[in-house]
Scaffold this motif. Structure first.
Motif, PDB file in Angstrom:
ATOM      1  N   TRP A 123      -2.006   9.645   7.875  1.00  0.00           N
ATOM      2  CA  TRP A 123      -2.894   8.761   8.642  1.00  0.00           C
ATOM      3  C   TRP A 123      -4.371   9.171   8.603  1.00  0.00           C
ATOM      4  O   TRP A 123      -5.230   8.287   8.592  1.00  0.00           O
ATOM      5  CB  TRP A 123      -2.397   8.642  10.083  1.00  0.00           C
ATOM      6  CG  TRP A 123      -2.389   9.918  10.879  1.00  0.00           C
ATOM      7  CD1 TRP A 123      -1.335  10.762  11.049  1.00  0.00           C
ATOM      8  CD2 TRP A 123      -3.477  10.477  11.612  1.00  0.00           C
ATOM      9  NE1 TRP A 123      -1.695  11.830  11.836  1.00  0.00           N
ATOM     10  CE2 TRP A 123      -3.011  11.675  12.210  1.00  0.00           C
ATOM     11  CE3 TRP A 123      -4.796  10.094  11.835  1.00  0.00           C
ATOM     12  CZ2 TRP A 123      -3.814  12.487  12.997  1.00  0.00           C
ATOM     13  CZ3 TRP A 123      -5.609  10.904  12.632  1.00  0.00           C
ATOM     14  CH2 TRP A 123      -5.110  12.085  13.202  1.00  0.00           C
ATOM     15  N   ILE A 157       0.376   7.133   2.900  1.00  0.00           N
ATOM     16  CA  ILE A 157      -0.383   8.370   2.846  1.00  0.00           C
ATOM     17  C   ILE A 157      -0.626   8.848   4.278  1.00  0.00           C
ATOM     18  O   ILE A 157      -0.552   8.063   5.223  1.00  0.00           O
ATOM     19  CB  ILE A 157      -1.726   8.212   2.100  1.00  0.00           C
ATOM     20  CG1 ILE A 157      -2.600   7.149   2.779  1.00  0.00           C
ATOM     21  CG2 ILE A 157      -1.500   7.852   0.644  1.00  0.00           C
ATOM     22  CD1 ILE A 157      -3.968   7.004   2.129  1.00  0.00           C
ATOM     23  N   SER A 184       0.839  -1.195   0.000  1.00  0.00           N
ATOM     24  CA  SER A 184       0.000   0.000   0.000  1.00  0.00           C
ATOM     25  C   SER A 184       0.875   1.246   0.000  1.00  0.00           C
ATOM     26  O   SER A 184       1.889   1.301   0.703  1.00  0.00           O
ATOM     27  CB  SER A 184      -0.907   0.018   1.237  1.00  0.00           C
ATOM     28  OG  SER A 184      -1.709  -1.142   1.282  1.00  0.00           O
ATOM     29  N   ASN A 189       2.736   8.996   8.089  1.00  0.00           N
ATOM     30  CA  ASN A 189       2.117   8.236   7.004  1.00  0.00           C
ATOM     31  C   ASN A 189       1.887   6.779   7.398  1.00  0.00           C
ATOM     32  O   ASN A 189       2.628   6.213   8.196  1.00  0.00           O
ATOM     33  CB  ASN A 189       2.994   8.301   5.754  1.00  0.00           C
ATOM     34  CG  ASN A 189       3.189   9.727   5.268  1.00  0.00           C
ATOM     35  OD1 ASN A 189       2.231  10.490   5.176  1.00  0.00           O
ATOM     36  ND2 ASN A 189       4.424  10.089   4.972  1.00  0.00           N
ATOM     37  N   SER A 222      -5.797   7.512   5.388  1.00  0.00           N
ATOM     38  CA  SER A 222      -5.472   6.125   5.075  1.00  0.00           C
ATOM     39  C   SER A 222      -6.558   5.169   5.549  1.00  0.00           C
ATOM     40  O   SER A 222      -7.356   5.479   6.442  1.00  0.00           O
ATOM     41  CB  SER A 222      -4.144   5.739   5.731  1.00  0.00           C
ATOM     42  OG  SER A 222      -4.268   5.777   7.144  1.00  0.00           O
ATOM     43  N   ARG A 229      -7.214   2.496   7.721  1.00  0.00           N
ATOM     44  CA  ARG A 229      -6.544   2.001   8.923  1.00  0.00           C
ATOM     45  C   ARG A 229      -7.590   1.806  10.015  1.00  0.00           C
ATOM     46  O   ARG A 229      -8.731   2.255   9.897  1.00  0.00           O
ATOM     47  CB  ARG A 229      -5.473   2.980   9.415  1.00  0.00           C
ATOM     48  CG  ARG A 229      -6.032   4.377   9.695  1.00  0.00           C
ATOM     49  CD  ARG A 229      -4.943   5.370  10.033  1.00  0.00           C
ATOM     50  NE  ARG A 229      -4.351   5.105  11.335  1.00  0.00           N
ATOM     51  CZ  ARG A 229      -4.797   5.632  12.467  1.00  0.00           C
ATOM     52  NH1 ARG A 229      -5.857   6.437  12.476  1.00  0.00           N
ATOM     53  NH2 ARG A 229      -4.212   5.357  13.600  1.00  0.00           N
TER      54      ARG A 229
END
Length: 393
Positions: free
Chosen positions: A78, A76, A73, A378, A81, A83
């Motif tokens: 946080w 980018i 991936s 990131n 992203s 996540r």
């Protein structure tokens, strides 16, 4: 022995109803998990000696051999992203808030012949994909996520989210939650909420920014209960709300786990603890960590569950090493514990315990650990691991 995923949704829909319902003298266990949150589970999971690794993707979590073999991936910031933004716990359920997507819910389940953890995915990415998850919390026992428009990492003209708070109800699914404390800050007038925190005094503190219209604004508020109207507050009060609790404020055996794990070494940490008894994530810190709160202090993921005769707690470092402990009556047990190691550049961001009862009434526990690949601000790959544990029982 580890059993893989037992079935998927497409298999659940293939079963045929019986010709006639038998008359039963006593209720029997079900053959498969029921539909909750408006859908059937993605899978029924069982873990044992070998961990089950999952990576987040556009179509939901995917089983992978290990994080080393996760999809490459791109890194980018946080807030943008895919996540795991946080964890909530209530009774025997664990809820994950997935940034820019929705929820994952883990529910222990016992059937006629099998037992496992039913995994539900509630996807709201059609709306959430343009926003970031700011906080997870409980509102009137409903797990909720507040989303916002992040302007620090990206320049966008999209309006503040409306609805801004989404709740998750069994049998119903995901939907808007009306929070009375925010009623005077309507997103239709350009108001966006960028911070929400339950302070050590158990009051709620939040910051609102007016991003639309001809007049811009900034306000700080607090309320004793989100069901009540908010009142003006201050930047200092919001900052204090983010201060960790002391170890003395933690229930036992969590306090003993915190003392053993955090210690007073050269790199003191702050514990971020999830519990079925907490309305949101709570932070705890040693005096040494409090003195260095503005430095790069590590966050130790933790979990605590208390009962009348039994309590259990878990705390791990970002590398997955820590302690697990329990009290049974007057007896206290404390032992070292470790989740499976992660590759370089990966860290654990959350932890929880899931308890299920097997058909022979034997209790079984699994540890859920959330992880992500980090490079400064990131995030790359992200996911979770399910690992069985017999450390205590």
């Amino acid at each position: 022995m580890v059993l893989p995923i037992l079935f998927f949704l497409s298999l659940l829909s293939c079963s045929k109803p019986p010709i006639a319902a038998p008359v039963l003298a006593e209720p029997t266990l079900p053959e498969m998990p029921s539909a909750e949150y408006g859908q059937y589970p993605l899978a029924l999971l069982q873990s044992g000696e070998n961990p089950l690794w999952f990576e987040l993707g556009e179509n939901g979590p995917t089983l992978i051999p290990s994080p080393e073999e996760a999809f490459l991936s791109p890194f980018i910031p946080w807030p943008l992203s895919l996540r795991i933004a946080g964890i909530l716990a209530r009774e025997d359920r664990i809820i994950l808030g997935i940034n820019r997507e929705g929820f994952l819910v883990f529910v222990p389940w016992t059937g006629m012949e099998n037992a496992g953890i039913a995994l539900y995915r509630i996807d709201n990415s059609t709306y959430w994909k343009n926003y970031s998850v700011e906080s997870l919390f409980f509102f009137n026992d409903t797990p909720a996520a507040m989303i916002y428009r992040n302007d620090y990492f990206i320049d966008t003209n999209i309006p503040p989210p409306s609805p801004r708070v989404w709740g998750l109800k069994p049998g119903v699914g995901i939907g808007e939650l009306d929070i009375p404390a925010f009623a005077d800050l309507p997103p239709e007038d350009g108001w966006d909420l960028e911070d929400l925190q339950e302070g050590p005094d158990e009051r709620w503190y939040y910051r609102a920014i007016k991003k639309g219209g001809t007049v811009r604004g900034l306000g700080y508020f607090r309320t004793a209960n989100l069901s009540l109207a908010g009142e003006p507050s201050s930047p200092g009060a919001l900052q204090s709300a983010f201060q960790p609790r002391t170890l003395e404020q933690a229930p036992a055996p969590l306090r003993q786990i915190l003392e053993a794990s955090l210690g007073s070494g050269a790199s003191p940490g702050i514990a971020g603890v999830v519990s079925p008894g907490f309305s949101s994530l709570r932070y705890y810190a040693t005096p040494a960590a409090m003195k260095n709160i503005r430095e790069n202090v590590l966050i130790y993921p933790g979990y605590y569950q208390g009962g009348d005769n039994e309590a259990i707690a878990l705390l791990i470092s970002p590398a997955g090493e820590g302690f697990i402990g329990a009290t049974i009556g007057d007896n206290v047990m404390l032992r070292e514990f470790a989740l499976p190691p992660l590759p370089q550049g990966f860290v654990y961001t959350g932890a929880a315990l899931i308890t299920l009862t097997l058909p022979d009434e034997t209790p079984s526990r699994a540890v859920l650990g959330t992880w992500e690949e980090q490079d400064g601000w990131n995030v790359g790959a992200a996911g979770f691991v399910l690992a069985g544990t017999d450390v205590l029982y």
